[in-house]
Design an enzyme around this catalytic site. Structure first.
Site, mmCIF file in Angstrom:
data_model
loop_
_atom_site.group_PDB
_atom_site.id
_atom_site.type_symbol
_atom_site.label_atom_id
_atom_site.label_comp_id
_atom_site.label_asym_id
_atom_site.label_seq_id
_atom_site.Cartn_x
_atom_site.Cartn_y
_atom_site.Cartn_z
ATOM 1 N N GLU A 290 -30.312 25.162 -11.150
ATOM 2 C CA GLU A 290 -29.410 26.073 -10.431
ATOM 3 C C GLU A 290 -28.810 25.413 -9.188
ATOM 4 O OE1 GLU A 290 -28.668 28.971 -11.972
ATOM 5 O OE2 GLU A 290 -30.028 28.078 -13.444
ATOM 6 N N ARG B 174 -9.893 3.579 -10.203
ATOM 7 C CA ARG B 174 -8.525 3.141 -10.525
ATOM 8 C C ARG B 174 -7.721 2.732 -9.300
ATOM 9 N NH1 ARG B 174 -6.029 4.818 -14.942
ATOM 10 N NH2 ARG B 174 -4.111 5.206 -13.796
ATOM 11 N N ASP C 268 1.738 4.348 -9.516
ATOM 12 C CA ASP C 268 2.757 4.579 -8.498
ATOM 13 C C ASP C 268 3.624 5.774 -8.869
ATOM 14 O OD1 ASP C 268 1.730 2.411 -7.252
ATOM 15 O OD2 ASP C 268 3.329 1.018 -7.827
HETATM 16 N N1 4FN Z 1 -22.489 23.244 -11.622
HETATM 17 C C1 4FN Z 1 -19.415 28.603 -10.895
HETATM 18 C C2 4FN Z 1 -20.146 29.512 -10.133
HETATM 19 C C3 4FN Z 1 -21.514 29.369 -10.013
HETATM 20 C C4 4FN Z 1 -22.185 28.302 -10.629
HETATM 21 C C5 4FN Z 1 -21.436 27.401 -11.395
HETATM 22 C C6 4FN Z 1 -22.108 26.252 -12.053
HETATM 23 C C7 4FN Z 1 -24.649 22.437 -12.374
HETATM 24 C C8 4FN Z 1 -26.530 22.528 -10.741
HETATM 25 C C9 4FN Z 1 -24.411 23.641 -10.161
HETATM 26 C C10 4FN Z 1 -19.663 23.146 -11.630
HETATM 27 C C11 4FN Z 1 -18.283 23.119 -11.604
HETATM 28 C C12 4FN Z 1 -17.606 22.093 -11.007
HETATM 29 C C13 4FN Z 1 -20.104 19.963 -9.737
HETATM 30 C C14 4FN Z 1 -20.067 27.532 -11.499
HETATM 31 C C15 4FN Z 1 -19.719 21.093 -10.417
HETATM 32 C C16 4FN Z 1 -20.413 22.131 -11.041
HETATM 33 C C17 4FN Z 1 -18.341 21.084 -10.412
HETATM 34 C C18 4FN Z 1 -21.903 22.169 -11.049
HETATM 35 C C19 4FN Z 1 -26.140 22.508 -12.213
HETATM 36 C C20 4FN Z 1 -25.884 23.706 -10.040
HETATM 37 C C21 4FN Z 1 -23.916 23.528 -11.615
HETATM 38 C C22 4FN Z 1 -17.397 29.944 -10.223
HETATM 39 C C23 4FN Z 1 -17.191 27.526 -10.526
HETATM 40 C C24 4FN Z 1 -17.531 28.983 -12.481
HETATM 41 C C25 4FN Z 1 -24.151 24.880 -12.341
HETATM 42 C C26 4FN Z 1 -17.891 28.769 -11.034
HETATM 43 N N2 4FN Z 1 -17.913 19.982 -9.750
HETATM 44 N N3 4FN Z 1 -23.414 25.981 -11.751
HETATM 45 O O1 4FN Z 1 -21.484 25.553 -12.820
HETATM 46 O O2 4FN Z 1 -22.580 21.302 -10.553
HETATM 47 O O3 4FN Z 1 -18.974 19.319 -9.348
#
Ligand code: 4FN
Length: 246
Positions: free
Chosen positions: A115, A153, A168
């Site tokens: 989480e 990149r 570019d």
């Molecule tokens: N995700 C949302 C709301 C609440 C939880 C999540 C979710 C991976 C560790 C984070 C998700 C999206 C873009 C990391 C998503 C990103 C992650 C990312 C990410 C496990 C906890 C989790 C409202 C965005 C849908 C799981 C929304 N960019 N929790 O995905 O790490 O970098």
């Protein structure tokens, strides 16, 4: 440029980073990706990286001790390196941010799982939280690959001169005009006549217009940050009028 990646799945990065321009740049030593197994910083028999959340509820939280040790161990090597945590609560990653990150010699990328991570890691060890977009992921690893590709990149020598020219053109901040190649007729569809005309000025005008057209239609918000000439603005006003008519 060195990308240190703290993850419980270091093998996740093997195959993608062998491919294409990034694969080549790693082979040539222009960029380096250093996956760090978070579990190697655990001390218990079960190599635990997660635990139940205080306050109760579903899911598990990444415990702070291994993360702190892992981050500190890379910090000792790369002193100036910012610590970036991938998180849905982070700043939305875009090309401007990629440019800024490309100025650092090293980056420390932290991938969450379960989480998420204990808040005290964020408060004490993380410089920047980044998100690649609004969808649910199973972990931060795909986000790390996205950042390595987009930032990699921009490192001099990673792209050949042909590929750099494409970079570019993206730098204008507009979407791309449509592309065509052989054959001239495919099924019942012909390549637009102007592209066969050999009139390079007319071709450039057509491409710019198509670029503005698709950006206005699909991603109008990109136009606010785009690098637009007076003639672009005239074209856009024309396109907007046509759009209003239907
Ligand atoms: N995700 C949302 C709301 C609440 C939880 C999540 C979710 C991976 C560790 C984070 C998700 C999206 C873009 C990391 C998503 C990103 C992650 C990312 C990410 C496990 C906890 C989790 C409202 C965005 C849908 C799981 C929304 N960019 N929790 O995905 O790490 O970098």
């Amino acid at each position: 440029m060195i990308f240190h990646v703290i993850t419980i799945f270091p093998d996740y990065f093997d195959s993608p980073l062998k491919q294409g321009v990034i694969g080549r740049a790693i082979k040539e030593g222009i960029i380096e990706v250093n996956p760090i197994d978070l579990r190697s910083f655990t001390t218990d028999r079960h190599r635990t990286t997660d635990d139940r959340p205080y306050g109760g509820g579903a899911g598990m939280v990444m415990i702070p001790q291994p993360l702190a040790k892992a981050i500190s161990s890379v910090k000792r090597e790369g002193k100036d390196a910012p610590v970036i945590l991938f998180s849905p609560s982070g700043q939305l990653f875009d090309h401007q941010l990629a440019r800024e990150l490309s100025c650092h010699k090293e980056l420390i990328l932290v991938c969450g799982r379960y989480e998420g991570v204990d808040q005290r890691i964020i408060d004490r060890f993380v410089d920047l939280e980044l998100s690649i977009g609004d969808y649910v992921l199973s972990g931060g690893e795909p986000a790390a690959l996205v950042v390595i590709d987009a930032v990699g990149r921009l490192i001099p020598g990673v792209l050949g001169s042909d590929e750099s020219a494409v970079n570019d053109s993206f730098a204008t901040g507009l979407l791309e005009h449509p592309h065509y190649t052989r054959p001239r007729r495919f099924i019942d569809m012909d390549v637009p006549e102007v592209l066969l005309s050999g009139d390079h000025k007319k071709i450039e005008e057509w491409r710019r217009k198509k670029s503005l057209e698709i950006t206005l239609k699909r991603r109008p918000e990109l136009l606010e940050k785009a690098n637009l000439s007076p003639s672009d603005i005239r074209l856009l006003n024309q396109l907007k009028k046509e759009q209003d008519k239907g």
